[in-house]
Scaffold this motif. Structure first.
Motif, mmCIF file in Angstrom:
data_model
loop_
_atom_site.group_PDB
_atom_site.id
_atom_site.type_symbol
_atom_site.label_atom_id
_atom_site.label_comp_id
_atom_site.label_asym_id
_atom_site.label_seq_id
_atom_site.Cartn_x
_atom_site.Cartn_y
_atom_site.Cartn_z
ATOM 1 N N PRO A 1 7.815 -7.774 2.761
ATOM 2 C CA PRO A 1 6.759 -6.747 2.621
ATOM 3 C C PRO A 1 7.367 -5.357 2.508
ATOM 4 C CG PRO A 1 6.877 -7.510 4.897
ATOM 5 C CD PRO A 1 7.822 -8.372 4.109
ATOM 6 N N TRP A 2 7.931 -5.033 1.363
ATOM 7 C CA TRP A 2 8.594 -3.748 1.137
ATOM 8 C C TRP A 2 7.646 -2.571 1.265
ATOM 9 C CZ3 TRP A 2 6.062 -1.246 -2.659
ATOM 10 C CH2 TRP A 2 5.352 -2.020 -3.575
ATOM 11 N N TRP A 3 6.354 -2.809 1.072
ATOM 12 C CA TRP A 3 5.386 -1.718 1.144
ATOM 13 C C TRP A 3 5.238 -1.228 2.579
ATOM 14 C CZ3 TRP A 3 4.378 -6.776 -0.053
ATOM 15 C CH2 TRP A 3 3.650 -7.509 0.886
ATOM 16 N N ARG A 4 5.664 -2.030 3.551
ATOM 17 C CA ARG A 4 5.584 -1.580 4.951
ATOM 18 C C ARG A 4 6.752 -0.669 5.302
ATOM 19 N NH1 ARG A 4 4.071 -7.570 7.227
ATOM 20 N NH2 ARG A 4 2.058 -7.691 6.223
ATOM 21 N N VAL A 5 7.649 -0.460 4.363
ATOM 22 C CA VAL A 5 8.768 0.458 4.571
ATOM 23 C C VAL A 5 8.530 1.720 3.745
ATOM 24 C CG1 VAL A 5 11.255 0.716 4.456
ATOM 25 C CG2 VAL A 5 10.261 -1.538 4.875
ATOM 26 N N VAL A 6 8.463 2.858 4.428
ATOM 27 C CA VAL A 6 8.163 4.113 3.746
ATOM 28 C C VAL A 6 9.177 5.180 4.150
ATOM 29 C CG1 VAL A 6 5.719 3.562 3.615
ATOM 30 C CG2 VAL A 6 6.617 4.813 5.596
ATOM 31 N N ARG A 7 9.107 6.330 3.505
ATOM 32 C CA ARG A 7 10.006 7.427 3.857
ATOM 33 C C ARG A 7 9.598 8.039 5.183
ATOM 34 N NH1 ARG A 7 10.046 11.093 -1.435
ATOM 35 N NH2 ARG A 7 8.094 10.127 -2.019
ATOM 36 N N ALA A 8 10.492 8.837 5.752
ATOM 37 C CA ALA A 8 10.229 9.446 7.055
ATOM 38 C C ALA A 8 8.998 10.343 6.993
ATOM 39 C CB ALA A 8 11.455 10.228 7.498
ATOM 40 N N GLY B 1 6.322 9.612 5.415
ATOM 41 C CA GLY B 1 5.138 8.769 5.326
ATOM 42 C C GLY B 1 4.812 8.367 3.898
ATOM 43 N N HIS B 2 5.501 8.959 2.930
ATOM 44 C CA HIS B 2 5.256 8.569 1.538
ATOM 45 C C HIS B 2 5.876 7.211 1.251
ATOM 46 C CE1 HIS B 2 4.894 13.078 1.055
ATOM 47 N NE2 HIS B 2 3.729 12.613 0.646
ATOM 48 N N PRO B 3 5.213 6.387 0.450
ATOM 49 C CA PRO B 3 5.726 5.067 0.089
ATOM 50 C C PRO B 3 6.866 5.168 -0.914
ATOM 51 C CG PRO B 3 3.676 5.475 -1.081
ATOM 52 C CD PRO B 3 3.901 6.649 -0.179
ATOM 53 N N ALA B 4 7.424 4.027 -1.257
ATOM 54 C CA ALA B 4 8.531 3.976 -2.208
ATOM 55 C C ALA B 4 8.127 4.613 -3.534
ATOM 56 C CB ALA B 4 8.944 2.523 -2.426
ATOM 57 N N ILE B 5 9.000 5.421 -4.105
ATOM 58 C CA ILE B 5 8.712 6.132 -5.353
ATOM 59 C C ILE B 5 8.415 5.144 -6.479
ATOM 60 C CG2 ILE B 5 9.742 7.637 -7.083
ATOM 61 C CD1 ILE B 5 11.290 8.956 -4.830
ATOM 62 N N ASP B 6 7.410 5.467 -7.282
ATOM 63 C CA ASP B 6 6.966 4.633 -8.413
ATOM 64 C C ASP B 6 6.323 3.337 -7.949
ATOM 65 O OD1 ASP B 6 7.686 6.426 -10.316
ATOM 66 O OD2 ASP B 6 9.689 5.624 -10.553
ATOM 67 N N HIS B 7 5.971 3.273 -6.670
ATOM 68 C CA HIS B 7 5.324 2.063 -6.160
ATOM 69 C C HIS B 7 4.151 2.418 -5.250
ATOM 70 C CE1 HIS B 7 8.365 -0.675 -7.742
ATOM 71 N NE2 HIS B 7 9.237 0.255 -7.454
ATOM 72 N N GLU B 8 3.724 3.685 -5.306
ATOM 73 C CA GLU B 8 2.644 4.123 -4.426
ATOM 74 C C GLU B 8 1.370 3.322 -4.669
ATOM 75 O OE1 GLU B 8 3.776 6.097 -6.885
ATOM 76 O OE2 GLU B 8 4.842 7.784 -6.034
ATOM 77 N N ALA B 9 1.008 3.138 -5.955
ATOM 78 C CA ALA B 9 -0.224 2.432 -6.291
ATOM 79 C C ALA B 9 -0.168 0.984 -5.815
ATOM 80 C CB ALA B 9 -0.439 2.486 -7.798
ATOM 81 N N ARG B 10 1.004 0.351 -5.995
ATOM 82 C CA ARG B 10 1.154 -1.049 -5.577
ATOM 83 C C ARG B 10 1.047 -1.158 -4.059
ATOM 84 N NH1 ARG B 10 3.443 -5.208 -8.554
ATOM 85 N NH2 ARG B 10 3.008 -3.885 -10.280
ATOM 86 N N ALA B 11 1.691 -0.230 -3.364
ATOM 87 C CA ALA B 11 1.671 -0.252 -1.893
ATOM 88 C C ALA B 11 0.266 0.041 -1.368
ATOM 89 C CB ALA B 11 2.670 0.769 -1.358
ATOM 90 N N LEU B 12 -0.426 0.942 -2.053
ATOM 91 C CA LEU B 12 -1.765 1.332 -1.602
ATOM 92 C C LEU B 12 -2.701 0.130 -1.501
ATOM 93 C CD1 LEU B 12 -3.860 3.370 -0.864
ATOM 94 C CD2 LEU B 12 -4.264 3.793 -3.286
ATOM 95 N N GLN B 13 -2.597 -0.790 -2.442
ATOM 96 C CA GLN B 13 -3.469 -1.962 -2.421
ATOM 97 C C GLN B 13 -3.206 -2.809 -1.183
ATOM 98 O OE1 GLN B 13 -3.908 -3.876 -6.372
ATOM 99 N NE2 GLN B 13 -2.490 -2.306 -7.082
ATOM 100 N N TYR B 14 -1.939 -2.911 -0.804
ATOM 101 C CA TYR B 14 -1.595 -3.682 0.395
ATOM 102 C C TYR B 14 -2.049 -2.949 1.657
ATOM 103 C CZ TYR B 14 1.360 -6.672 -2.497
ATOM 104 O OH TYR B 14 1.813 -7.549 -3.434
ATOM 105 N N PHE B 15 -1.861 -1.641 1.691
ATOM 106 C CA PHE B 15 -2.258 -0.858 2.867
ATOM 107 C C PHE B 15 -3.758 -0.966 3.105
ATOM 108 C CE2 PHE B 15 1.582 1.979 1.923
ATOM 109 C CZ PHE B 15 2.357 1.318 2.866
#
Length: 103
Positions: free
Chosen positions: A54-61, A63-77
């Motif tokens: 679950p890479w989307w559960r790993v974000v920057r300090a 709080g922003h998600p992985a670059i170029d993957h915000e939309a993908r992570a948002l669906q999981y969040f």
DNA sequence: GAGGTGACCCAAG
DNA sequence: TCTTGGGCCACCT
């Protein structure tokens, strides 16, 4: 066959896969959990081996998600009910103050 | 063995 | 709050 390099990768994947749904961790926190400060290496390795975790559960300090993957992570969040903080421009960030997971 | 790259982190303006 | 610059570590060629 476990090369020393694979050990680092396995540790990272192990920590990320141990993050429960609805929570999140920073790259630096994962790096510290595996005994190093290589936050960048965590991101680099995840970009190639993170497909099974679950890479989307790993974000920057911040709080922003992985670059170029915000939309993908948002669906999981949204599906997991992860606490998010929305900005006026439509950008969001994970509320690590609540969602931060301690290994 | 050495150099370049990267899903980063922190401090200062 | 956002932007800039410097630093750290592991992977690849």
């Amino acid at each position: 066959m476990r090369s020393p390099s694979d050990d680092f990768i396995s540790r990272v994947l192990n920590v990320v896969s141990s993050i429960p749904a609805g929570r999140a961790m920073a790259y630096g926190d994962v790096a510290a959990a595996v005994g190093t400060r290589a936050a960048r290496a965590v991101g680099t390795v995840m970009s190639h081996y993170g497909a099974d975790v679950p890479w989307w559960r790993v974000v920057r300090a911040s709080g922003h998600p992985a670059i170029d993957h915000e939309a993908r992570a948002l669906q999981y969040f949204r599906a997991e009910g992860t606490p998010l903080k929305w900005s006026r421009d439509g950008v969001y960030r994970v509320d690590l103050a609540v969602a931060r997971h301690s290994p």
